[in-house]
Design a protein around this motif. Sequence first.
Motif, PDB file in Angstrom:
ATOM      1  N   PRO A   1       2.310  10.576 -17.031  1.00  8.73           N
ATOM      2  CA  PRO A   1       3.277  11.450 -17.052  1.00  8.73           C
ATOM      3  C   PRO A   1       3.240  12.477 -15.783  1.00  8.73           C
ATOM      4  CG  PRO A   1       1.029  11.304 -18.308  1.00  8.73           C
ATOM      5  CD  PRO A   1       1.365   9.653 -17.229  1.00  8.73           C
ATOM      6  N   ILE A   2       4.073  13.033 -15.721  1.00 11.87           N
ATOM      7  CA  ILE A   2       5.742  13.572 -14.587  1.00 11.87           C
ATOM      8  C   ILE A   2       4.631  13.594 -13.341  1.00 11.87           C
ATOM      9  CG2 ILE A   2       6.866  14.587 -13.209  1.00 11.87           C
ATOM     10  CD1 ILE A   2       8.555  14.877 -15.417  1.00 11.87           C
ATOM     11  N   LEU A   3       3.372  14.259 -13.560  1.00  9.67           N
ATOM     12  CA  LEU A   3       2.381  15.093 -12.831  1.00  9.67           C
ATOM     13  C   LEU A   3       1.639  14.019 -12.029  1.00  9.67           C
ATOM     14  CD1 LEU A   3       0.940  18.326 -13.861  1.00  9.67           C
ATOM     15  CD2 LEU A   3       1.774  18.166 -11.473  1.00  9.67           C
ATOM     16  N   ILE A   4       1.004  13.067 -12.973  1.00 11.14           N
ATOM     17  CA  ILE A   4       0.910  11.854 -11.925  1.00 11.14           C
ATOM     18  C   ILE A   4       1.486  10.798 -11.504  1.00 11.14           C
ATOM     19  CG2 ILE A   4      -0.745   9.881 -12.837  1.00 11.14           C
ATOM     20  CD1 ILE A   4      -1.581  12.463 -13.734  1.00 11.14           C
ATOM     21  N   THR A   5       2.616  11.044 -12.161  1.00  9.72           N
ATOM     22  CA  THR A   5       3.883  10.054 -10.446  1.00  9.72           C
ATOM     23  C   THR A   5       3.752  11.032  -9.132  1.00  9.72           C
ATOM     24  OG1 THR A   5       5.098   9.718 -12.907  1.00  9.72           O
ATOM     25  CG2 THR A   5       6.097   9.764 -10.847  1.00  9.72           C
ATOM     26  N   ILE A   6       3.963  12.308  -9.230  1.00 10.06           N
ATOM     27  CA  ILE A   6       3.697  12.695  -7.987  1.00 10.06           C
ATOM     28  C   ILE A   6       2.359  12.302  -7.431  1.00 10.06           C
ATOM     29  CG2 ILE A   6       4.042  15.020  -7.299  1.00 10.06           C
ATOM     30  CD1 ILE A   6       5.422  16.954  -9.184  1.00 10.06           C
ATOM     31  N   PHE A   7       1.413  12.827  -8.240  1.00 11.79           N
ATOM     32  CA  PHE A   7       0.118  12.614  -6.544  1.00 11.79           C
ATOM     33  C   PHE A   7      -0.010  10.828  -6.403  1.00 11.79           C
ATOM     34  CE2 PHE A   7      -4.044  11.213  -6.661  1.00 11.79           C
ATOM     35  CZ  PHE A   7      -4.684  11.816  -6.164  1.00 11.79           C
ATOM     36  N   MET A   8       0.875   9.851  -7.742  1.00 16.03           N
ATOM     37  CA  MET A   8       0.496   8.749  -6.790  1.00 16.03           C
ATOM     38  C   MET A   8       1.991   8.415  -6.364  1.00 16.03           C
ATOM     39  SD  MET A   8       1.113   5.776 -10.674  1.00 16.03           S
ATOM     40  CE  MET A   8       0.934   7.227 -11.857  1.00 16.03           C
ATOM     41  N   ALA A   9       2.969   9.117  -5.912  1.00 13.47           N
ATOM     42  CA  ALA A   9       4.148   9.028  -5.043  1.00 13.47           C
ATOM     43  C   ALA A   9       3.623   9.420  -4.244  1.00 13.47           C
ATOM     44  CB  ALA A   9       5.692   9.353  -5.938  1.00 13.47           C
ATOM     45  N   THR A  10       3.289  10.608  -4.050  1.00 15.39           N
ATOM     46  CA  THR A  10       2.727  11.005  -2.313  1.00 15.39           C
ATOM     47  C   THR A  10       1.071  10.978  -1.920  1.00 15.39           C
ATOM     48  OG1 THR A  10       1.668  12.740  -3.868  1.00 15.39           O
ATOM     49  CG2 THR A  10       3.896  13.289  -3.418  1.00 15.39           C
ATOM     50  N   VAL A  11      -0.091  11.339  -3.090  1.00 16.96           N
ATOM     51  CA  VAL A  11      -0.648  11.296  -2.293  1.00 16.96           C
ATOM     52  C   VAL A  11      -1.765  10.168  -2.219  1.00 16.96           C
ATOM     53  CG1 VAL A  11      -3.792  12.061  -2.575  1.00 16.96           C
ATOM     54  CG2 VAL A  11      -1.879  13.349  -2.803  1.00 16.96           C
ATOM     55  N   VAL A  12      -1.532   9.011  -3.009  1.00 15.97           N
ATOM     56  CA  VAL A  12      -1.670   7.417  -3.411  1.00 15.97           C
ATOM     57  C   VAL A  12      -0.745   6.859  -1.834  1.00 15.97           C
ATOM     58  CG1 VAL A  12      -1.379   5.299  -4.172  1.00 15.97           C
ATOM     59  CG2 VAL A  12      -2.786   7.492  -5.327  1.00 15.97           C
ATOM     60  N   LYS A  13       0.568   6.947  -1.549  1.00 18.02           N
ATOM     61  CA  LYS A  13       1.242   6.182  -0.999  1.00 18.02           C
ATOM     62  C   LYS A  13       0.654   7.058   0.950  1.00 18.02           C
ATOM     63  CE  LYS A  13       5.323   4.563  -2.051  1.00 18.02           C
ATOM     64  NZ  LYS A  13       6.174   4.307  -2.828  1.00 18.02           N
ATOM     65  N   THR A  14       0.669   8.372   1.090  1.00 15.85           N
ATOM     66  CA  THR A  14       0.070   8.599   1.907  1.00 15.85           C
ATOM     67  C   THR A  14      -0.990   8.182   2.728  1.00 15.85           C
ATOM     68  OG1 THR A  14       0.721  10.668   1.485  1.00 15.85           O
ATOM     69  CG2 THR A  14      -0.948  10.816   3.518  1.00 15.85           C
ATOM     70  N   ALA A  15      -2.452   8.223   1.498  1.00 16.46           N
ATOM     71  CA  ALA A  15      -3.961   7.131   2.075  1.00 16.46           C
ATOM     72  C   ALA A  15      -3.010   5.770   2.160  1.00 16.46           C
ATOM     73  CB  ALA A  15      -4.594   7.062   0.455  1.00 16.46           C
ATOM     74  N   ALA A  16      -2.322   4.946   1.755  1.00 17.04           N
ATOM     75  CA  ALA A  16      -2.382   3.821   2.037  1.00 17.04           C
ATOM     76  C   ALA A  16      -1.046   2.892   3.020  1.00 17.04           C
ATOM     77  CB  ALA A  16      -1.096   3.349   0.170  1.00 17.04           C
ATOM     78  N   ILE A  17      -0.142   4.148   3.203  1.00 18.68           N
ATOM     79  CA  ILE A  17       0.341   4.064   4.531  1.00 18.68           C
ATOM     80  C   ILE A  17      -0.880   3.780   5.284  1.00 18.68           C
ATOM     81  CG2 ILE A  17       1.315   6.746   4.627  1.00 18.68           C
ATOM     82  CD1 ILE A  17       2.766   2.301   5.856  1.00 18.68           C
ATOM     83  N   ALA A  18      -1.663   5.458   5.170  1.00 16.51           N
ATOM     84  CA  ALA A  18      -2.835   5.800   6.829  1.00 16.51           C
ATOM     85  C   ALA A  18      -3.513   4.922   6.626  1.00 16.51           C
ATOM     86  CB  ALA A  18      -3.310   7.238   5.933  1.00 16.51           C
ATOM     87  N   GLY A  19      -4.084   4.790   5.782  1.00 18.60           N
ATOM     88  CA  GLY A  19      -5.026   3.075   5.708  1.00 18.60           C
ATOM     89  C   GLY A  19      -4.508   1.967   6.320  1.00 18.60           C
ATOM     90  N   PHE A  20      -3.273   1.326   5.975  1.00 19.11           N
ATOM     91  CA  PHE A  20      -3.072   0.509   6.169  1.00 19.11           C
ATOM     92  C   PHE A  20      -2.807   0.254   8.177  1.00 19.11           C
ATOM     93  CE2 PHE A  20       0.511  -2.650   4.770  1.00 19.11           C
ATOM     94  CZ  PHE A  20       0.774  -3.436   5.791  1.00 19.11           C
ATOM     95  N   LEU A  21      -2.314   1.574   8.250  1.00 15.96           N
ATOM     96  CA  LEU A  21      -1.835   1.541   9.990  1.00 15.96           C
ATOM     97  C   LEU A  21      -3.349   1.690  10.797  1.00 15.96           C
ATOM     98  CD1 LEU A  21       0.273   2.132  12.219  1.00 15.96           C
ATOM     99  CD2 LEU A  21      -0.280   4.825  11.720  1.00 15.96           C
ATOM    100  N   ARG A  22      -4.275   2.155  10.027  1.00 13.05           N
ATOM    101  CA  ARG A  22      -5.429   2.544  10.066  1.00 13.05           C
ATOM    102  C   ARG A  22      -5.761   0.985  10.498  1.00 13.05           C
ATOM    103  NH1 ARG A  22      -9.345   6.972  10.977  1.00 13.05           N
ATOM    104  NH2 ARG A  22     -11.017   6.162  10.911  1.00 13.05           N
ATOM    105  N   LEU A  23      -6.285   0.569  10.115  1.00 12.00           N
ATOM    106  CA  LEU A  23      -6.806  -1.488  10.309  1.00 12.00           C
ATOM    107  C   LEU A  23      -5.457  -1.611  11.054  1.00 12.00           C
ATOM    108  CD1 LEU A  23      -8.627  -3.097   8.709  1.00 12.00           C
ATOM    109  CD2 LEU A  23      -6.883  -3.503   7.525  1.00 12.00           C
ATOM    110  N   PHE A  24      -4.577  -2.394  10.920  1.00 14.36           N
ATOM    111  CA  PHE A  24      -3.928  -2.618  11.445  1.00 14.36           C
ATOM    112  C   PHE A  24      -3.610  -1.884  13.776  1.00 14.36           C
ATOM    113  CE2 PHE A  24      -1.310  -6.162   9.746  1.00 14.36           C
ATOM    114  CZ  PHE A  24      -1.806  -5.647   8.788  1.00 14.36           C
ATOM    115  N   TYR A  25      -3.562  -0.616  13.126  1.00 15.53           N
ATOM    116  CA  TYR A  25      -3.449  -0.251  15.714  1.00 15.53           C
ATOM    117  C   TYR A  25      -5.118  -0.373  15.765  1.00 15.53           C
ATOM    118  CZ  TYR A  25      -3.290   2.884  18.210  1.00 15.53           C
ATOM    119  OH  TYR A  25      -2.580   3.862  19.643  1.00 15.53           O
TER     120      TYR A  25
END
Lengths: 101, 459
Positions: free
Chosen positions: B226-250
């Motif tokens: 459903p489009i709303l879930i897509t919004i959540f995946m494309a924004t919140v999940v992506k934000t969390a994934a890249i932030a976690g990625f950066l935190r670990l590597f940094y």
Amino acid sequence: MITLTHFLIVGACLFSIGLYAVMARRNAIMVLVGIELMINAAVLNLVAFGRYDSEHYGGQAFALFAIVLAAASVAVALAIILNVYRHYKTINPEDINHLKD
Amino acid sequence: MSAIITLSLLAILVLYLGLFKARRALLPVSLLGLVATVVLYGVQWGKTAEPLYSGMVLFDHFAVVFSVVCVILTILVLLLSKDYFDKSSPHVAEYYALLLFSLTGAVLVVSFHNLAMLFIGIEIMSVALYILAGIRKKDFASNEAALKYFLMGAYSTGFLLFGIALLYGASGSFDLAAIKEYVVSNPQGISPLFYAGILLLIVSLAFKLGAAPFHFWTPDVYDGSPILITIFMATVVKTAAIAGFLRLFYFCFIPLQDFWVPVLLVMTIITLFVGNLTAIVQQSVKRMLAYSSISHAGYLLFAIVAIGATSANSVLFYVTAYSLSTIIGFGSLILVKRATGSEHFEAFNGLAKKNPYLSLAIAIAMLSLAGIPLTAGFVGKFMMFSGVLADYQVLLVVLAVINAAMGIFYYFRVIVAMYFKPLDRDAIVVSGPYRVVFFLAALITLLLGVYPAWLTGLI
């Protein structure tokens, strides 16, 4: 004498078998079993390494968390697979492909 | 920490509200709880951060800022969800509760200080999303999206867990500080297990981020959910994934840069080209946005390729700009789909005449996604590119500029359809909450494009 290396080899084998089961994609349940094998290979490694960490027992505690979370996601997975079966009358991931370019 | 507790209790409270059939209270209570969470984070701001609970989580500025971004994006998604799910299912409370649980996981992913918390956070975030992707139980596409998302998500969990096990075996601890200590103290004698662990972690985090070559689930899942879930995946999940990625590597892996930067460099280039080239040929706006989100994952990886003190700031800026525009893009798609029943570019034809303000908001979002000056997207791209240039990766910047040009092509198709393809159509009714969300998102996009300093000094 069973050393750490033996555990690592068994873990790597389990992981590879799981990887193959997922890649082959014959049946959603088989894929699920493959995923479980991969997770359990990691759990085996955690416990094996945990032997050298007798101060905090970090590996063993982590293994417990991993087992619990894997069980939780399997519960969700079976529900999803059941629901997919009701609609598509198949659980072969290759046949479930209405969404494509 | 109080913020995480608030979020979890809020989700349980929402479930109880659903049990007692208090459907009208669901949205206000969720919104109040989220606002309270933001306030709790605000109170914490500026205090010296200590690792809490034997080093499990650390609420430094990085964690607080990214958590607040995630919470605010969820508030916007919840505002859009008024009336959206009431039609499809009588169990709306579960929908709200699952979104909140998923948000809790995302908050853990951006504030972990122990690999156990990274694992638990990613699992909480993903398991809730597997259900949300399939929440339209009678819809074929939704079911298929849930199955595909689950299979790929659980697969990447396997990689994550194995990678963590190997890091633990080499360094003897899950704590980020201890792992860093291990890397710094014996630069020559790092075990091969550790390198293998880093590679497995890259694979699993790239899965979550949707970066090539582990992106193949993204278009189908974004398209089917459903489009709303897509919004959540494309924004919140992506934000969390890249932030976690950066935190670990940094935190941990900077001394081993020579080993993993080439791997990420190749992945970044593939991601950019795969995302953009396939987005050009799409006929459906939803799939176009899905592929464009892959290419944005590529731009986000720039910050990790050129990892350094400024990476966190550029990721924060880019992810904010991208998420706001994505919310407008997908949100307007909800309205257009409701009015015309179609997700194709033609469904936007002639929109500008009947809905001038809605079209303006969409145009701003598309310009920002394409990276046109005076929008936040431009500043975000600029920060990413200059970070990489400072690292002397000239080839990467040249390729990225080519990709940005390709991006302009497909984002402008929407604008051209709205403004230059006349069609007699009825005006789309834009309800109050949608107006608020679109207005806020477009306004912040423009303001950040003109005054980027408001956001860049935070971390």
